[in-house]
Design a protein around this motif. Sequence first.
Motif, PDB file in Angstrom:
ATOM      1  N   TYR A   1       0.868  -1.169   0.000  1.00 11.63           N
ATOM      2  CA  TYR A   1       0.000   0.000   0.000  1.00 11.63           C
ATOM      3  C   TYR A   1       0.909   1.224   0.000  1.00 11.63           C
ATOM      4  O   TYR A   1       1.931   1.242   0.714  1.00 11.63           O
ATOM      5  N   SER A   2       0.550   2.245  -0.752  1.00 12.53           N
ATOM      6  CA  SER A   2       1.273   3.507  -0.638  1.00 12.53           C
ATOM      7  C   SER A   2       0.318   4.671  -0.845  1.00 12.53           C
ATOM      8  O   SER A   2      -0.724   4.544  -1.486  1.00 12.53           O
ATOM      9  N   PHE A   3       0.719   5.798  -0.280  1.00 15.29           N
ATOM     10  CA  PHE A   3      -0.089   7.015  -0.365  1.00 15.29           C
ATOM     11  C   PHE A   3       0.796   8.149  -0.858  1.00 15.29           C
ATOM     12  O   PHE A   3       1.849   8.418  -0.288  1.00 15.29           O
ATOM     13  N   GLY A   4       0.348   8.829  -1.913  1.00 16.09           N
ATOM     14  CA  GLY A   4       1.073   9.967  -2.449  1.00 16.09           C
ATOM     15  C   GLY A   4       2.143   9.541  -3.434  1.00 16.09           C
ATOM     16  O   GLY A   4       2.805   8.518  -3.249  1.00 16.09           O
ATOM     17  N   MET A   5       2.325  10.339  -4.499  1.00 17.33           N
ATOM     18  CA  MET A   5       3.373  10.056  -5.482  1.00 17.33           C
ATOM     19  C   MET A   5       3.619  11.298  -6.323  1.00 17.33           C
ATOM     20  O   MET A   5       2.683  12.003  -6.707  1.00 17.33           O
ATOM     21  N   GLU A   6       4.880  11.563  -6.600  1.00 15.59           N
ATOM     22  CA  GLU A   6       5.232  12.678  -7.475  1.00 15.59           C
ATOM     23  C   GLU A   6       4.638  12.462  -8.866  1.00 15.59           C
ATOM     24  O   GLU A   6       4.557  11.332  -9.348  1.00 15.59           O
ATOM     25  N   GLU A   7       4.232  13.574  -9.494  1.00 14.77           N
ATOM     26  CA  GLU A   7       3.665  13.518 -10.835  1.00 14.77           C
ATOM     27  C   GLU A   7       4.502  14.353 -11.793  1.00 14.77           C
ATOM     28  O   GLU A   7       5.086  15.363 -11.403  1.00 14.77           O
ATOM     29  N   PHE A   8       4.554  13.922 -13.048  1.00 15.02           N
ATOM     30  CA  PHE A   8       5.386  14.550 -14.067  1.00 15.02           C
ATOM     31  C   PHE A   8       4.514  15.054 -15.214  1.00 15.02           C
ATOM     32  O   PHE A   8       3.644  14.335 -15.695  1.00 15.02           O
ATOM     33  N   ALA A   9       4.808  16.265 -15.681  1.00 15.07           N
ATOM     34  CA  ALA A   9       4.171  16.770 -16.889  1.00 15.07           C
ATOM     35  C   ALA A   9       4.766  16.062 -18.098  1.00 15.07           C
ATOM     36  O   ALA A   9       5.924  15.613 -18.067  1.00 15.07           O
ATOM     37  N   GLU A  10       3.975  15.965 -19.164  1.00 12.13           N
ATOM     38  CA  GLU A  10       4.495  15.317 -20.368  1.00 12.13           C
ATOM     39  C   GLU A  10       5.682  16.080 -20.941  1.00 12.13           C
ATOM     40  O   GLU A  10       6.638  15.491 -21.425  1.00 12.13           O
ATOM     41  N   GLU A  11       5.638  17.395 -20.871  1.00 14.91           N
ATOM     42  CA  GLU A  11       6.735  18.217 -21.380  1.00 14.91           C
ATOM     43  C   GLU A  11       7.324  19.027 -20.245  1.00 14.91           C
ATOM     44  O   GLU A  11       6.610  19.483 -19.346  1.00 14.91           O
ATOM     45  N   GLY A  12       8.615  19.215 -20.267  1.00  9.34           N
ATOM     46  CA  GLY A  12       9.283  20.037 -19.262  1.00  9.34           C
ATOM     47  C   GLY A  12       9.492  19.364 -17.921  1.00  9.34           C
ATOM     48  O   GLY A  12       9.716  20.060 -16.919  1.00  9.34           O
ATOM     49  N   ALA A  13       9.411  18.044 -17.858  1.00  5.06           N
ATOM     50  CA  ALA A  13       9.604  17.343 -16.596  1.00  5.06           C
ATOM     51  C   ALA A  13      11.068  17.431 -16.165  1.00  5.06           C
ATOM     52  O   ALA A  13      11.980  17.581 -16.984  1.00  5.06           O
ATOM     53  N   ARG A  14      11.281  17.353 -14.864  1.00  5.38           N
ATOM     54  CA  ARG A  14      12.658  17.392 -14.361  1.00  5.38           C
ATOM     55  C   ARG A  14      13.436  16.185 -14.863  1.00  5.38           C
ATOM     56  O   ARG A  14      12.859  15.129 -15.149  1.00  5.38           O
ATOM     57  N   PRO A  15      14.760  16.297 -14.945  1.00  2.62           N
ATOM     58  CA  PRO A  15      15.562  15.138 -15.345  1.00  2.62           C
ATOM     59  C   PRO A  15      15.615  14.108 -14.227  1.00  2.62           C
ATOM     60  O   PRO A  15      15.331  14.415 -13.062  1.00  2.62           O
ATOM     61  N   PRO A  16      15.980  12.881 -14.547  1.00  2.00           N
ATOM     62  CA  PRO A  16      16.094  11.850 -13.493  1.00  2.00           C
ATOM     63  C   PRO A  16      17.202  12.199 -12.517  1.00  2.00           C
ATOM     64  O   PRO A  16      18.234  12.771 -12.885  1.00  2.00           O
ATOM     65  N   ARG A  17      16.964  11.843 -11.253  1.00  2.00           N
ATOM     66  CA  ARG A  17      17.964  12.066 -10.223  1.00  2.00           C
ATOM     67  C   ARG A  17      18.778  10.799 -10.005  1.00  2.00           C
ATOM     68  O   ARG A  17      18.234   9.698 -10.022  1.00  2.00           O
ATOM     69  N   GLU A  18      20.060  10.960  -9.785  1.00  2.00           N
ATOM     70  CA  GLU A  18      20.916   9.851  -9.387  1.00  2.00           C
ATOM     71  C   GLU A  18      20.985   9.823  -7.869  1.00  2.00           C
ATOM     72  O   GLU A  18      21.467  10.773  -7.245  1.00  2.00           O
ATOM     73  N   LEU A  19      20.486   8.753  -7.268  1.00  2.00           N
ATOM     74  CA  LEU A  19      20.410   8.634  -5.818  1.00  2.00           C
ATOM     75  C   LEU A  19      21.549   7.761  -5.295  1.00  2.00           C
ATOM     76  O   LEU A  19      22.081   6.917  -6.018  1.00  2.00           O
ATOM     77  N   GLU A  20      21.897   7.976  -4.044  1.00  2.00           N
ATOM     78  CA  GLU A  20      22.963   7.191  -3.439  1.00  2.00           C
ATOM     79  C   GLU A  20      22.467   5.790  -3.089  1.00  2.00           C
ATOM     80  O   GLU A  20      21.288   5.589  -2.778  1.00  2.00           O
ATOM     81  N   ALA A  21      23.380   4.850  -3.130  1.00  2.00           N
ATOM     82  CA  ALA A  21      23.058   3.476  -2.755  1.00  2.00           C
ATOM     83  C   ALA A  21      23.152   3.340  -1.243  1.00  2.00           C
ATOM     84  O   ALA A  21      24.142   2.850  -0.696  1.00  2.00           O
TER      85      ALA A  21
END
Length: 298
Positions: A252-272
């Motif tokens: 189960y999860s609640f809430g999630m970031e949403e992306f526009a079709e155009e102009g979305a932020r680039p992917p983030r590189e996260l630490e392991a």
Amino acid sequence: MTAPFRYRRLSYVALDVSDLEQSLGFYRDLVGLTVDRRDGDTAFLRCSELPQNLVLREGDTPGLARAAFELESQADLDRAYTYLDDEGFAPEWLTSEEAGELKVGAALRFREPGCGLHFEFHVEPELQDDFEAGHTAIARLGHVVLNVADFATVEGSLVGKLNFLISDHVPGKIAFLRAFPNKYHHSFAILTGPSDGYNHVNFMVSDIDDVGRAINRMKKAEVPIVFGPGRHEPSGSIFLYFLDPDGMTTEYSFGMEEFAEEGARPPRELEAKPEVLDTWGSIPDPRFGKGGAILAHA
């Protein structure tokens, strides 16, 4: 992106289970899905207006049989077939009987060779606008996640050929993928592992209280909680993971970031590091994401 088709949404996943009656009771009474119909050793469950969001079939080996995505139009589906055929995915059209059983207008099926998962693409599901949620206000089927042995190959296939975009990733280890142009942070994800396998399926809930109530409901039913509650750094979701009767992980999860079709932020590189999966600091049970195979048959 190279593929000439557009996704609408993740529509259903199909699981093989060892005991249909037991699993049906779990996903109906504890998770909160509605049984739409049954056909022999197969049950079709819903959490939305779609004809099914989860298909359960009794089988010898518990695991993920296929994941299905609705495309935006019949033209998209036709282009997808030609493209997949040209790219060597060997797609096959479902028969009219199979499409009728799934209550969709048309559908194709192919197997992603890197991890072995069968995908289905379809259009025109028979919508039922009178759907009413049960004890939990599930908003939608959220995503499905795999463990993969050859991470680079599978990521290259999904991103390079099948129109998935990386929203966030730990390079070489985890990729959270959105089905372009669907707006949600991820409807598919892969994690590197020693072998290919099913990690979990997610149901997005409409209220944070649904997560809290689930903790007590699962404990009362002696269902193992294997991770959470916590908050994911990549999507910002608050989560809870628990095991079904075959030891397969459900979220189960609640809430999630949403992306526009155009102009979305680039992917983030996260630490392991563990905090990426839970900013609140919980540690997953060793059983988390370990139950279930990727099945060779669809």
